[in-house]
Design a protein around this motif. Structure first.
Motif, PDB file in Angstrom:
ATOM      1  N   UNK A 131      52.835  14.990  -8.971  1.00 51.47           N
ATOM      2  CA  UNK A 131      53.532  14.289  -9.811  1.00 51.47           C
ATOM      3  C   UNK A 131      54.074  15.024 -11.105  1.00 51.47           C
ATOM      4  N   UNK A 132      55.715  14.669 -10.225  1.00 49.55           N
ATOM      5  CA  UNK A 132      56.358  15.071 -11.630  1.00 49.55           C
ATOM      6  C   UNK A 132      56.806  14.119 -12.661  1.00 49.55           C
ATOM      7  N   UNK A 133      56.220  15.353 -13.977  1.00 53.91           N
ATOM      8  CA  UNK A 133      55.979  14.597 -15.466  1.00 53.91           C
ATOM      9  C   UNK A 133      56.888  14.747 -15.910  1.00 53.91           C
ATOM     10  N   UNK A 135      61.140  18.918 -23.885  1.00 51.29           N
ATOM     11  CA  UNK A 135      61.222  17.935 -22.513  1.00 51.29           C
ATOM     12  C   UNK A 135      60.874  16.100 -21.912  1.00 51.29           C
ATOM     13  N   UNK A 136      62.260  15.873 -21.030  1.00 51.72           N
ATOM     14  CA  UNK A 136      62.248  15.079 -21.019  1.00 51.72           C
ATOM     15  C   UNK A 136      61.500  14.252 -19.945  1.00 51.72           C
ATOM     16  N   UNK A 137      60.564  13.347 -20.389  1.00 53.43           N
ATOM     17  CA  UNK A 137      59.966  12.763 -19.099  1.00 53.43           C
ATOM     18  C   UNK A 137      60.740  11.978 -17.534  1.00 53.43           C
ATOM     19  N   UNK A 138      59.725  12.269 -17.098  1.00 52.57           N
ATOM     20  CA  UNK A 138      60.444  11.765 -15.714  1.00 52.57           C
ATOM     21  C   UNK A 138      60.661  10.144 -15.427  1.00 52.57           C
ATOM     22  N   UNK A 139      59.319   9.745 -16.517  1.00 53.97           N
ATOM     23  CA  UNK A 139      59.564   7.681 -16.141  1.00 53.97           C
ATOM     24  C   UNK A 139      58.484   8.108 -18.119  1.00 53.97           C
ATOM     25  N   UNK A 158      59.858  19.270  -5.274  1.00 56.21           N
ATOM     26  CA  UNK A 158      60.473  17.865  -4.339  1.00 56.21           C
ATOM     27  C   UNK A 158      62.302  17.579  -4.505  1.00 56.21           C
ATOM     28  N   UNK A 159      63.029  18.629  -5.218  1.00 55.79           N
ATOM     29  CA  UNK A 159      64.272  18.915  -4.808  1.00 55.79           C
ATOM     30  C   UNK A 159      64.275  18.941  -3.508  1.00 55.79           C
ATOM     31  N   UNK A 160      62.968  19.857  -3.075  1.00 53.58           N
ATOM     32  CA  UNK A 160      63.875  20.827  -2.111  1.00 53.58           C
ATOM     33  C   UNK A 160      62.907  20.264  -1.195  1.00 53.58           C
ATOM     34  N   UNK A 161      61.469  19.340  -1.280  1.00 54.27           N
ATOM     35  CA  UNK A 161      60.643  18.960  -0.521  1.00 54.27           C
ATOM     36  C   UNK A 161      60.874  17.567  -0.208  1.00 54.27           C
ATOM     37  N   UNK A 174      58.885  18.874 -10.288  1.00 58.11           N
ATOM     38  CA  UNK A 174      59.859  18.098 -10.637  1.00 58.11           C
ATOM     39  C   UNK A 174      60.868  18.375  -9.233  1.00 58.11           C
ATOM     40  N   UNK A 175      60.845  20.219  -9.902  1.00 60.62           N
ATOM     41  CA  UNK A 175      61.718  21.278  -8.502  1.00 60.62           C
ATOM     42  C   UNK A 175      61.540  21.758  -7.473  1.00 60.62           C
TER      43      UNK A 175
END
Length: 93
Positions: free
Chosen positions: A61-63, A22-26, A73-76, A70-71
């Motif tokens: 928070x997306x991790x 899983x690729x980290x957001x940060x 907050x893409x739509x909200x 992450x999914x």
């Protein structure tokens, strides 16, 4: 025959290993921030978000790329009042 078996075994290892990555957001020592319009960046732990950016609501928070938040907050969009606490930036996330 041995080459074929080795190839099949290695293919299985690579396929199962790829599914668990899983690729980290940060990066390490950073936390994600966003704007009310979408888009985002990462900020060093202990620092406040740059002008125009806000923190995600605590616990939302997306991790990792494509994780639940992450999914979501893409739509909200994060409300402008989210993450506007008077406290300091998170220190040890």
């Amino acid at each position: 025959m041995r080459i074929l078996l080795a190839t099949v075994a290695l293919t299985g290892v690579f396929m199962t290993g790829a599914c668990s990555y899983q690729e980290a957001i940060c990066g390490n020592g950073e936390y994600p921030v966003t704007t009310t319009e979408g888009g985002g960046t990462c900020v060093k732990n202990g620092e406040d978000p740059p002008s125009g950016y806000i923190r995600y609501p605590e616990g939302k928070e997306p991790k990792h790329v494509d994780d639940e938040w992450d999914l979501y907050w893409r739509d909200h969009r994060v409300p402008a009042t989210a993450g506007t606490s008077t406290g300091s930036a998170p220190a040890g996330r």
